[in-house]
Design an enzyme around this catalytic site. Structure first.
Site, PDB file in Angstrom:
ATOM      1  N   LYS A   3       0.822  -1.209   0.000  1.00  8.93           N
ATOM      2  CA  LYS A   3       0.000   0.000   0.000  1.00  8.93           C
ATOM      3  C   LYS A   3       0.861   1.267   0.000  1.00  8.93           C
ATOM      4  CE  LYS A   3      -1.949  -1.114   3.923  1.00  8.93           C
ATOM      5  NZ  LYS A   3      -1.228  -2.370   4.242  1.00  8.93           N
ATOM      6  N   ARG A   8      11.736  -4.996   5.295  1.00 10.50           N
ATOM      7  CA  ARG A   8      11.414  -3.601   4.975  1.00 10.50           C
ATOM      8  C   ARG A   8      12.303  -2.628   5.750  1.00 10.50           C
ATOM      9  NH1 ARG A   8       5.270  -1.682   5.369  1.00 10.50           N
ATOM     10  NH2 ARG A   8       5.346  -2.516   7.499  1.00 10.50           N
ATOM     11  N   ARG A  57      -9.721   0.803   8.535  1.00 10.11           N
ATOM     12  CA  ARG A  57      -9.294  -0.538   8.925  1.00 10.11           C
ATOM     13  C   ARG A  57     -10.364  -1.275   9.707  1.00 10.11           C
ATOM     14  NH1 ARG A  57      -3.470   0.545   8.770  1.00 10.11           N
ATOM     15  NH2 ARG A  57      -2.225  -1.270   9.298  1.00 10.11           N
ATOM     16  N   ARG A  84      11.141  -0.340  11.337  1.00 10.48           N
ATOM     17  CA  ARG A  84      10.056  -0.124  12.285  1.00 10.48           C
ATOM     18  C   ARG A  84      10.098  -1.159  13.409  1.00 10.48           C
ATOM     19  NH1 ARG A  84       4.817   0.412   8.496  1.00 10.48           N
ATOM     20  NH2 ARG A  84       3.953  -0.663  10.311  1.00 10.48           N
ATOM     21  N   ARG A 100      -0.748  -8.424  13.436  1.00  7.57           N
ATOM     22  CA  ARG A 100      -1.314  -7.441  12.495  1.00  7.57           C
ATOM     23  C   ARG A 100      -2.133  -8.127  11.413  1.00  7.57           C
ATOM     24  NH1 ARG A 100       4.204  -4.757  11.315  1.00  7.57           N
ATOM     25  NH2 ARG A 100       3.145  -3.706   9.602  1.00  7.57           N
TER      26      ARG A 100
HETATM   27  P1  ADP Z   1       1.198  -1.542   7.494  1.00  8.76           P
HETATM   28  O1  ADP Z   1       1.226  -0.608   6.321  1.00  8.76           O
HETATM   29  O2  ADP Z   1       2.440  -2.353   7.609  1.00  8.76           O
HETATM   30  O3  ADP Z   1      -0.044  -2.364   7.565  1.00  8.76           O
HETATM   31  P2  ADP Z   1       0.678   0.841   9.005  1.00  8.76           P
HETATM   32  O4  ADP Z   1       1.842   1.730   8.893  1.00  8.76           O
HETATM   33  O5  ADP Z   1      -0.512   1.130   8.157  1.00  8.76           O
HETATM   34  O6  ADP Z   1       1.168  -0.647   8.805  1.00  8.76           O
HETATM   35  O7  ADP Z   1       0.163   0.780  10.505  1.00  8.76           O
HETATM   36  C1  ADP Z   1       1.064   0.555  11.576  1.00  8.76           C
HETATM   37  C2  ADP Z   1       0.268   0.475  12.881  1.00  8.76           C
HETATM   38  O8  ADP Z   1      -0.384   1.731  13.120  1.00  8.76           O
HETATM   39  C3  ADP Z   1      -0.862  -0.553  12.874  1.00  8.76           C
HETATM   40  O9  ADP Z   1      -0.422  -1.860  13.222  1.00  8.76           O
HETATM   41  C4  ADP Z   1      -1.813   0.044  13.932  1.00  8.76           C
HETATM   42  O10 ADP Z   1      -1.325  -0.178  15.246  1.00  8.76           O
HETATM   43  C5  ADP Z   1      -1.690   1.545  13.653  1.00  8.76           C
HETATM   44  N1  ADP Z   1      -2.684   2.014  12.653  1.00  8.76           N
HETATM   45  C6  ADP Z   1      -2.414   2.550  11.430  1.00  8.76           C
HETATM   46  N2  ADP Z   1      -3.539   2.866  10.782  1.00  8.76           N
HETATM   47  C7  ADP Z   1      -4.563   2.520  11.614  1.00  8.76           C
HETATM   48  C8  ADP Z   1      -5.981   2.580  11.532  1.00  8.76           C
HETATM   49  N3  ADP Z   1      -6.597   3.060  10.428  1.00  8.76           N
HETATM   50  N4  ADP Z   1      -6.698   2.126  12.576  1.00  8.76           N
HETATM   51  C9  ADP Z   1      -6.118   1.659  13.696  1.00  8.76           C
HETATM   52  N5  ADP Z   1      -4.790   1.565  13.849  1.00  8.76           N
HETATM   53  C10 ADP Z   1      -4.010   1.986  12.816  1.00  8.76           C
HETATM   54  P1  ADP Z   2       2.257  -1.820   3.245  1.00  8.36           P
HETATM   55  O1  ADP Z   2       2.255  -0.319   3.195  1.00  8.36           O
HETATM   56  O2  ADP Z   2       1.056  -2.431   2.582  1.00  8.36           O
HETATM   57  O3  ADP Z   2       2.479  -2.369   4.613  1.00  8.36           O
HETATM   58  P2  ADP Z   2       4.835  -1.577   1.828  1.00  8.36           P
HETATM   59  O4  ADP Z   2       4.488  -0.767   0.645  1.00  8.36           O
HETATM   60  O5  ADP Z   2       5.557  -0.900   2.927  1.00  8.36           O
HETATM   61  O6  ADP Z   2       3.503  -2.336   2.392  1.00  8.36           O
HETATM   62  O7  ADP Z   2       5.688  -2.852   1.337  1.00  8.36           O
HETATM   63  C1  ADP Z   2       6.282  -3.765   2.276  1.00  8.36           C
HETATM   64  C2  ADP Z   2       7.697  -4.114   1.799  1.00  8.36           C
HETATM   65  O8  ADP Z   2       7.610  -4.903   0.605  1.00  8.36           O
HETATM   66  C3  ADP Z   2       8.565  -2.905   1.446  1.00  8.36           C
HETATM   67  O9  ADP Z   2       9.891  -3.158   1.862  1.00  8.36           O
HETATM   68  C4  ADP Z   2       8.466  -2.802  -0.080  1.00  8.36           C
HETATM   69  O10 ADP Z   2       9.678  -2.276  -0.631  1.00  8.36           O
HETATM   70  C5  ADP Z   2       8.238  -4.263  -0.493  1.00  8.36           C
HETATM   71  N1  ADP Z   2       7.305  -4.376  -1.633  1.00  8.36           N
HETATM   72  C6  ADP Z   2       6.205  -3.615  -1.895  1.00  8.36           C
HETATM   73  N2  ADP Z   2       5.579  -4.024  -3.019  1.00  8.36           N
HETATM   74  C7  ADP Z   2       6.301  -5.089  -3.493  1.00  8.36           C
HETATM   75  C8  ADP Z   2       6.167  -5.962  -4.631  1.00  8.36           C
HETATM   76  N3  ADP Z   2       5.153  -5.820  -5.521  1.00  8.36           N
HETATM   77  N4  ADP Z   2       7.088  -6.936  -4.774  1.00  8.36           N
HETATM   78  C9  ADP Z   2       8.101  -7.094  -3.879  1.00  8.36           C
HETATM   79  N5  ADP Z   2       8.274  -6.299  -2.800  1.00  8.36           N
HETATM   80  C10 ADP Z   2       7.398  -5.314  -2.597  1.00  8.36           C
END
Ligand code: ADP
Ligand code: ADP
Ligand code: ZN
Length: 217
Positions: free
Chosen positions: A13, A127, A88, A161, A172
């Protein structure tokens, strides 16, 4: 245009949202990034969110919907938005409808990134990001072009992170399955959901999303 990128942790994302931001001038609204900024700054929201985030659980609906509402208030009407990591839960999805309405916006697309779970753990534990500009990288899938140097800003320090470890990732994912996936039918009923294969290369995923936004998906 206002779109939601939906998918479990590690689906891509954030990666895709930054690419759309750069390509289309849309604004990425990542509640995760906003919460991490609040934790770093030690604001009251950050103090409440820190332990919850480290455990991989969800921060309260009131907090995240409040920060989204505030952020939208600072945008001009012609700026498109990409919701990354929000909504979410079902209450957040309901709040988003109300908030968009209040800001004179409507939701155009919900794009679901589908990925298999084993890949997610590998993506998340590999990551890392630039400590200066936040650009995203991966140990295996997206290394900087010059080792140890950020492609975007040239900085040499990177960070990981605290919640990007296998145990927290499992929590998660469980939160995603239990609370986030169930909001999809709501959007399906409105006919605005598209599915993209999130296992494809980063560039291919972007191309598939762009095709949907251009009405060619
Ligand atoms: P990822 O992209 O790896 O899923 P995020 O950066 O979106 O992780 O979120 C990291 C953490 O921040 C989540 O595990 C949660 O604790 C909190 N968080 C982020 N967005 C939301 C949301 N919309 N509602 C509740 N908690 C959130
Ligand atoms: P999210 O925001 O959904 O948690 P990220 O965009 O941070 O996910 O992606 C998680 C990790 O995977 C990052 O290190 C990113 O560089 C890698 N990644 C993202 N998209 C791809 C893909 N299509 N193929 C391989 N690795 C990816
Ligand atoms: Zn950088």
């Amino acid at each position: 245009m206002n779109i939601i990128l939906l998918g479990p942790p590690g689906a891509g994302k954030g990666t895709q949202a930054s690419r759309l931001e750069a390509d289309r001038g849309m604004v990425q609204l990542s509640t995760g990034d906003m919460l991490r900024a609040a934790v770093k700054a030690g604001t009251p929201v950050g103090l409440k969110a820190k332990a919850v985030m480290e455990a991989g659980e969800l921060v309260s609906d009131e907090i995240v919907s409040g920060i989204i509402d505030d952020r939208l208030g600072g945008l001009s009407a012609d700026q498109g938005t990409i919701f990354d990591g929000y909504p979410r839960t079902a209450p957040q999805a309901e709040s988003l409808d109300t908030i968009l309405d209040a800001h004179g916006r409507k939701l155009d697309h919900v794009i679901e990134l589908s990925v298999d779970e084993d890949a997610l753990v590998e993506r998340i534990t590999g990551r890392f990001s630039c400590a200066n500009c936040g650009a995203n990288y991966h140990d295996k899938f997206k290394l900087p072009a010059v080792e140890g140097t950020c492609d975007v800003c040239g900085h040499h320090e990177f960070k990981r992170r605290p919640d990007d470890n296998e145990e927290t990732v499992r929590t998660r994912m469980a939160e995603y399955r239990a609370k986030t996936a169930p909001i999809l039918p709501l959007y399906e009923a409105r006919g605005i959901v598209s599915r993209v294969d999130g296992m494809a290369d980063i560039e291919h995923v972007t191309a598939a999303i762009e095709a949907i936004l251009d009405g060619k998906g």
